[in-house]
Design a protein around this motif. Structure first.
Motif, PDB file in Angstrom:
ATOM      1  N   ARG A  26       0.826  -1.213   0.000  1.00  0.00           N
ATOM      2  CA  ARG A  26       0.000   0.000   0.000  1.00  0.00           C
ATOM      3  C   ARG A  26       0.860   1.264   0.000  1.00  0.00           C
ATOM      4  NH1 ARG A  26      -5.390  -0.450   3.745  1.00  0.00           N
ATOM      5  NH2 ARG A  26      -5.957  -2.635   3.320  1.00  0.00           N
ATOM      6  N   PHE A  27       1.925   1.240   0.788  1.00  0.00           N
ATOM      7  CA  PHE A  27       2.752   2.437   0.886  1.00  0.00           C
ATOM      8  C   PHE A  27       3.499   2.693  -0.417  1.00  0.00           C
ATOM      9  CE2 PHE A  27       6.224   5.184   2.183  1.00  0.00           C
ATOM     10  CZ  PHE A  27       5.574   6.073   3.031  1.00  0.00           C
ATOM     11  N   SER A  28       4.085   1.661  -0.985  1.00  0.00           N
ATOM     12  CA  SER A  28       4.873   1.835  -2.206  1.00  0.00           C
ATOM     13  C   SER A  28       4.009   2.246  -3.394  1.00  0.00           C
ATOM     14  CB  SER A  28       5.627   0.547  -2.538  1.00  0.00           C
ATOM     15  OG  SER A  28       4.724  -0.519  -2.806  1.00  0.00           O
ATOM     16  N   ALA A  29       2.709   1.953  -3.326  1.00  0.00           N
ATOM     17  CA  ALA A  29       1.814   2.347  -4.416  1.00  0.00           C
ATOM     18  C   ALA A  29       1.654   3.866  -4.490  1.00  0.00           C
ATOM     19  CB  ALA A  29       0.450   1.689  -4.235  1.00  0.00           C
ATOM     20  N   LYS A  30       1.986   4.557  -3.390  1.00  0.00           N
ATOM     21  CA  LYS A  30       1.784   6.004  -3.339  1.00  0.00           C
ATOM     22  C   LYS A  30       3.075   6.798  -3.213  1.00  0.00           C
ATOM     23  CE  LYS A  30      -1.779   9.087  -1.598  1.00  0.00           C
ATOM     24  NZ  LYS A  30      -2.936   9.239  -0.709  1.00  0.00           N
ATOM     25  N   PHE A  31       4.169   6.108  -2.875  1.00  0.00           N
ATOM     26  CA  PHE A  31       5.431   6.798  -2.647  1.00  0.00           C
ATOM     27  C   PHE A  31       6.541   6.206  -3.528  1.00  0.00           C
ATOM     28  CE2 PHE A  31       2.816   7.693   0.942  1.00  0.00           C
ATOM     29  CZ  PHE A  31       3.124   9.006   1.291  1.00  0.00           C
ATOM     30  N   MET A  32       7.685   6.847  -3.533  1.00  0.00           N
ATOM     31  CA  MET A  32       8.768   6.473  -4.431  1.00  0.00           C
ATOM     32  C   MET A  32       9.400   5.136  -4.074  1.00  0.00           C
ATOM     33  SD  MET A  32      12.120   8.716  -5.558  1.00  0.00           S
ATOM     34  CE  MET A  32      13.202   8.170  -4.248  1.00  0.00           C
ATOM     35  N   VAL A  33       9.437   4.797  -2.787  1.00  0.00           N
ATOM     36  CA  VAL A  33      10.124   3.586  -2.352  1.00  0.00           C
ATOM     37  C   VAL A  33       9.462   2.344  -2.950  1.00  0.00           C
ATOM     38  CG1 VAL A  33       8.718   3.368  -0.243  1.00  0.00           C
ATOM     39  CG2 VAL A  33      11.008   2.342  -0.339  1.00  0.00           C
ATOM     40  N   GLU A  34      10.299   1.398  -3.368  1.00  0.00           N
ATOM     41  CA  GLU A  34       9.792   0.148  -3.926  1.00  0.00           C
ATOM     42  C   GLU A  34       9.314  -0.769  -2.800  1.00  0.00           C
ATOM     43  OE1 GLU A  34       9.466  -0.582  -7.076  1.00  0.00           O
ATOM     44  OE2 GLU A  34      10.450   1.207  -7.869  1.00  0.00           O
ATOM     45  N   LYS A  35       8.319  -1.593  -3.117  1.00  0.00           N
ATOM     46  CA  LYS A  35       7.760  -2.503  -2.115  1.00  0.00           C
ATOM     47  C   LYS A  35       8.841  -3.402  -1.518  1.00  0.00           C
ATOM     48  CE  LYS A  35       4.659  -6.455  -1.550  1.00  0.00           C
ATOM     49  NZ  LYS A  35       3.666  -7.356  -2.182  1.00  0.00           N
ATOM     50  N   ASP A  36       9.666  -4.011  -2.359  1.00  0.00           N
ATOM     51  CA  ASP A  36      10.685  -4.941  -1.870  1.00  0.00           C
ATOM     52  C   ASP A  36      11.720  -4.237  -0.991  1.00  0.00           C
ATOM     53  OD1 ASP A  36       9.435  -6.966  -3.199  1.00  0.00           O
ATOM     54  OD2 ASP A  36      10.813  -7.024  -4.896  1.00  0.00           O
ATOM     55  N   THR A  37      12.017  -2.990  -1.309  1.00  0.00           N
ATOM     56  CA  THR A  37      12.972  -2.220  -0.512  1.00  0.00           C
ATOM     57  C   THR A  37      12.408  -1.946   0.880  1.00  0.00           C
ATOM     58  OG1 THR A  37      13.857  -1.161  -2.493  1.00  0.00           O
ATOM     59  CG2 THR A  37      14.311  -0.079  -0.384  1.00  0.00           C
TER      60      THR A  37
END
Length: 340
Positions: free
Chosen positions: A124-135
């Protein structure tokens, strides 16, 4: 003399005409505004063209073309810029150019609730921000980073409380956790810590109880009562035998009816086999549930069973005999409705 005056008049007319032309040419850049809001996200290394493509997608084609023209005329280099920049409805092309070239990045609102796992939160967070989900997920599973906050990868979710927040779009995982840790520490005032101590529990233990409570009941007015039941069990050294912990251990919250075989799953999260609290929350707990646990009224209940009317509420019991009678009524209703 007359020729000189004539030349002056002609020059003045020409200058006025040039002024009118300049004004007309400048209208689209200084007077016309953005037709709507738009959040423009820029990564380092971005070109003027790619940034203006974002403006086209978020705002308007003609507006983006004019911004691109001004950026190029002013020799703007956006390759070292990074962040989210908000073009507001009515903002002139000139001011948009200045914002993208020199302005401060804006915060991005993030609201979340009903999250069970780190994987779901990271998604959910990575869908809105620059950081990748796996990171982000790697950070949440990093023992060293978790230890910075007195946590482990098993219980780091205990401080990721659902709510509405604002972060910079290019926030790093560690910056994100720093912010959540600040929110967490502000919540645990001396008064709340004293209440937890009076219950014989740590804040992290209360987070786990709150997470189980939220899975046990959908009724907010019942949360305190359910939380107190589990507090009673912990205080008495009983097995928790909380069904939601088995579902978490199995990774399947769609289960509606646990079998004996399910309760035998070998997992530190299975409170039918492991005494005491599991190693961390089974969902990201809400502050209001922790409050409900801290302020719950004392009672002697140690058993609970869903009501057979499927209202979402529970029948509570002090003794096992009464509990089994409640359970038989519920099981009979499950059978009648053919729920397996």
């Amino acid at each position: 003399m007359k020729d000189k005056k004539k030349k002056i008049i002609i020059a003045a007319v020409c200058l006025a005409a040039l002024g009118v032309v300049a004004a007309l040419l400048g209208v689209p850049y200084f007077m016309s505004g953005a037709p709507c809001d738009g959040l423009i996200k820029i990564r380092k290394g971005a070109s003027v063209e790619s940034v203006c493509d974002s403006i086209r997608a978020e705002v308007d084609n003609d507006y983006a073309d004019r911004v691109e023209t001004l950026l190029k005329l002013t020799g703007s280099d956006l390759s070292k810029r990074q962040g989210a920049f908000k073009i507001k409805e009515g903002m002139s092309v000139y001011h948009a150019m200045r914002l993208l070239r020199n302005g401060d990045e804006c915060g991005v609102r993030f609201t979340f609730n009903n999250v069970r796992t780190k994987e779901e939160f990271a998604s959910r967070f990575s869908a809105k921000f620059m950081v990748e989900k796996d990171t982000l997920l790697a950070a949440l599973n990093d023992p060293k980073l978790c230890a910075k906050y007195g946590r482990t990868p098993d219980n780091i979710t205990g401080m990721l409380w659902p709510d509405t927040y604002e972060f910079f779009w290019d926030v790093t995982p560690e910056q994100l956790l720093d912010r959540f840790n600040d929110f967490y520490n502000k919540f645990w005032t001396e008064e709340r810590l004293a209440k937890a101590k009076a219950l014989g529990l740590t804040p992290q233990q209360l987070e786990v109880i709150a997470s189980i409570t939220e899975e046990e009941t959908i009724k907010s007015d019942e949360r305190g009562k359910v939380a107190r039941l589990y507090i009673n069990r912990v205080q008495q050294g009983m097995m928790l035998q909380a069904d939601p912990t088995v579902k978490f251990a199995l990774g399947d919250f769609s289960i509606r009816r646990l079998t004996h075989a399910m309760t035998e799953v070998d997992s530190p999260w299975n409170t039918y086999r492991v005494k005491g609290l599991p190693p961390g929350p089974i969902r990201l707990p809400e502050k209001k549930t922790i409050e409900a646990a801290l302020n719950s009224r004392a009672h002697d209940y140690i058993y609970m069973c869903a009501k057979e009317d499927f209202s979402g509420y529970h029948n509570f019991a002090v003794d096992y005999g009464t509990h089994m009678a409640n359970a038989r009524r519920y099981q009979a209703e499950l059978n009648r409705r053919n729920i397996k």
